[in-house]
Each structure stands twice: as structure tokens, then as C-alpha cells.
Scaffold this motif. Structure first.
Motif, PDB file in Angstrom:
ATOM      1  N   MET A  89       0.825  -1.211   0.000  1.00  0.00           N
ATOM      2  CA  MET A  89       0.000   0.000   0.000  1.00  0.00           C
ATOM      3  C   MET A  89       0.857   1.257   0.000  1.00  0.00           C
ATOM      4  SD  MET A  89      -3.057  -1.257   2.574  1.00  0.00           S
ATOM      5  CE  MET A  89      -4.149   0.118   2.271  1.00  0.00           C
TER       6      MET A  89
ATOM      7  N   ASP B  89       4.181   5.689  -5.436  1.00  0.00           N
ATOM      8  CA  ASP B  89       4.510   5.391  -6.837  1.00  0.00           C
ATOM      9  C   ASP B  89       5.919   4.794  -6.952  1.00  0.00           C
ATOM     10  OD1 ASP B  89       4.114   5.174  -9.574  1.00  0.00           O
ATOM     11  OD2 ASP B  89       4.890   7.185  -9.990  1.00  0.00           O
TER      12      ASP B  89
ATOM     13  N   VAL C 273       2.174   1.890  -3.479  1.00  0.00           N
ATOM     14  CA  VAL C 273       1.168   2.518  -4.346  1.00  0.00           C
ATOM     15  C   VAL C 273       1.066   4.014  -4.033  1.00  0.00           C
ATOM     16  CG1 VAL C 273      -1.290   2.618  -4.896  1.00  0.00           C
ATOM     17  CG2 VAL C 273      -0.149   0.403  -4.699  1.00  0.00           C
ATOM     18  N   ASP C 274       1.041   4.344  -2.738  1.00  0.00           N
ATOM     19  CA  ASP C 274       0.938   5.754  -2.340  1.00  0.00           C
ATOM     20  C   ASP C 274       2.094   6.585  -2.897  1.00  0.00           C
ATOM     21  OD1 ASP C 274      -1.358   5.260  -0.934  1.00  0.00           O
ATOM     22  OD2 ASP C 274      -0.400   5.224   1.039  1.00  0.00           O
TER      23      ASP C 274
END
Length: 348
Positions: free
Chosen positions: A109, A115, A112-113
Motif C-alpha cells: 500500500m 509510486d 502505491v501511495d
């Protein structure tokens, strides 16, 4: 905010550190000197200041603590928001995490935050041209690959449990601790409570593991009680007697009890005991495989064990190709004899 180029996330359950976090801290320290940096420990939770002190004792040069009552229980979306916020502000080059059930979610996660990407299950770290090169197993552990990200920051690396030593703590060590309260956003999940699993040594932390496979049910000399007439239930009853022998040996050795997927799927033992690619990946000092043939899925979960002992009736079982020591014979005869020998040798 701390300025170290390397951060290490300290995983914990309700304020009690997971020992793999100290292995991750050791792994981070091995690359810190090459990057002219110290290592900052990142701790998230509620009332976890003491973990920062513990991290510094284990070798961290500093610590960042972010606390909130809503962070008492691990919820990945809240923890990811806080960790991502710290990393955006401090901009480290590398984030190292231990590989646990919680951090697998958290690392993904956060990636994703921010990149960026994640390299999981690293068993070795080195620095080349100011970037961390991580070595990890692929293809069920048959090959090793080296992975590096030269453009995305921070590099997120998760290290495999027991792949690195645990540093000896020095309570005299001191370092700065940045403590701040945070207000995480809303969460879609709620923790209702916890239920303890069966007692015993944790598989992922164990230095010795005794595992059983499908072969534990193969003692035709055992007669099930007359009320058990179903053949499948008779097989499970025999398997339970076999796993009792496994547990007795594990108890003498102070070991964890493991199992193959075949044993778990057959209902001999709970899933929490499964070792393998879809179970727990382990790397103990000693792994004793009893009645396990050695399917690729199982070997992927334990092939990095330092010493492997295999007990199997089939001399052609694939497990013997990986084992340091092999015993061909009936585990119902061999395991009790070994247990008694261990008990005598250890004075138990």
C-alpha cells in the motif's frame, strides 16, 4: 524530522516488537555504511515510545514515532497513510521492512501511495552506485535473482525472516527520538478482537522445526477405535497419532511443529502449521522432515534451512536430494527412537 537515508519499519503487535524487525534493522545497518548514513527506526501505533528506545538499543541511530489511539490495532489503510506521510516528509532513499503478514499489506500500500516498487523476501543486500541491490529467491527457490530500482524512491525492500542475524541489544545506546501525535483518516475496517492460536513455538521465529507430511498416517498397525468406521476418519485418526510423535520430538527440542500442504489439506493439522510456498517460508538452523516426500511447493518454503534431516520410507523421495542427512525407514519407529536419544542427550 530525521535525515538518515535509510529507514527501517519496526513491526509489532500491540506494542510488542516482532523479532524479525531486529533482523530487518541489522539488514539495514549492513548497507548504511556504504551509503554514508545511519538508520532511522519508524514506529507507528499507540503508546509505542518504548519500541523506539528498543530499536536504538538494537542499533538504530534515531527513531521516528507516530502515535494515535486509532492506531492501537493494526489496520493497513491507516498505517499506510501514516508511513507514507512520514516518508514523503523525510524522503529517505530506502525503506526496509521485515516480511510478516502485516508488512506484506503495508509495504504494497505504501508503494502505491509513493509510486514506487517493492522487492519482497530479500535474503541479501548490497549497494551498487548508491542503489540497494536485493537478492531474493524465485521459481520456488531454485534460482536467485538480483533486483534494483535506480529511478524510484524510496526503494522498498522486505527481508525474509531469519535471513539476517539479530543484533545484540545495547541498552546504553542513545539517540534522538521524534515523537508526534497524528490524526489518521477514516478506516473501512474495525478490529473486533484477537483469538490466540494453539500454543507452541512460532514457525517463523523457530531455530528448530519438526514437520510431518502425508506419511504420518501410514501406520497400518494402529487400530482406530471401533466407533470410527469411515476410512477417511480412520486415516485422520492415524495421522493424529503420527503428529503426536512429531509434537513429542518438538517438545524435547524446543522446536516448532510444521506440516506439508498435503497434511494440511487432508485435515491432519491446522493451516497455521503449513510450511511451503502457500504457507510459511522458514529458515531454521535445523529442519526435520518426517514422512514428507518433498513436493516443490514444500521445498520452496524450507530449502534455505541450514541443516535438513529427512525421514521417509521411500528411498527415492525428492526430499533426500535436499537433505544433509537422510534416514530411510518407518517414522513410527525412527521418530520415537530419536526423541528418546535427544531427551537423553539434552538431559530431559
Amino acid at each position: 524530522m530525521m535525515a538518515d537515508r535509510i529507514f527501517v519499519y519496526i513491526d509489532h503487535h500491540l506494542g510488542e516488537a516482532v523479532v524479525a524487525s531486529w533482523e530487518a534493522l541489522y539488514a539495514a545497518s549492513t548497507i548504511a555504511a556504504s551509503m554514508s548514513s545511519g538508520v532511522t527506526a519508524l514506529v507507528v501505533g499507540d503508546g509505542v515510545r518504548s519500541l523506539a528506545e528498543e530499536a536504538i538499543a538494537h542499533g538504530a541511530s534515531a527513531a521516528v514515532v507516530r502515535e494515535s489511539p486509532s492506531l492501537k490495532d493494526f489496520r493497513p489503510e491507516l498505517y499506510a497513510d501514516v508511513v507514507s506521510g512520514v516518508l514523503k516528509e523525510s524522503r529517505p532513499e530506502v525503506l526496509v521492512l521485515p516480511t510478516t503478514g502485516r508488512t506484506r499489506e503495508l509495504g504494497a500500500m505504501v508503494a502505491v501511495d509513493l509510486d514506487t516498487g517493492v522487492t519482497p523476501d530479500a535474503i541479501a543486500l548490497e549497494v551498487e552506485e548508491s542503489a540497494v541491490v536485493a537478492t531474493r529467491p524465485i521459481y520456488a527457490g531454485k534460482l536467485l535473482t538480483k533486483e534494483v530500482s535506480r529511478t524510484r524512491r524510496p526503494q522498498i525492500v522486505m527481508v525474509r525472516s531469519r535471513a539476517f542475524p539479530r543484533p545484540t541489544p545495547d541498552t546504553a545506546r542513545k539517540g534522538p527520538v521524534d515523537v508526534a501525535a497524528v490524526t489518521p483518516g477514516a478506516s473501512a475496517t474495525e478490529v473486533l478482537g484477537y483469538r490466540a492460536s494453539d500454543g507452541g513455538v512460532s514457525l517463523t521465529d523457530a531455530s528448530v522445526i519438526v514437520s510431518g507430511g502425508r506419511g504420518v498416517s501410514n501406520n497400518g498397525r494402529l487400530t482406530p477405535p471401533p466407533e470410527i468406521t469411515d476410512e477417511k476418519q480412520q486415516e485422520i485418526w492415524r495421522a493424529h497419532q503420527g503428529f503426536e510423535l512429531i509434537r513429542q520430538m518438538a517438545s524435547v527440542l524446543g522446536a516448532a511443529v510444521g506440516a506439508s500442504r498435503a497434511a494440511v489439506d487432508a485435515g491432519y493439522i491446522p493451516y497455521s502449521n503449513q510450511v511451503g510456498q502457500t504457507g510459511k517460508v522458514v529458515a531454521p538452523d535445523l529442519y526435520i522432515a518426517c514422512g514428507i516426500s518433498g513436493a516443490i511447493q514444500h521445498l520452496a518454503g524450507m530449502r534455505t534451512s541450514k541443516t535438513i534431516v529427512a525421514i521417509n520410507k521411500d528411498p527415492e523421495a525428492p526430499i533426500f536430494k535436499l537433505a544433509r542427512f537422510g534416514i530411510v525407514g518407518d517414522l513410527y519407529e525412527i521418530v520415537p527412537a530419536l526423541t528418546e536419544a535427544f531427551r537423553t542427550q539434552l538431559g530431559k
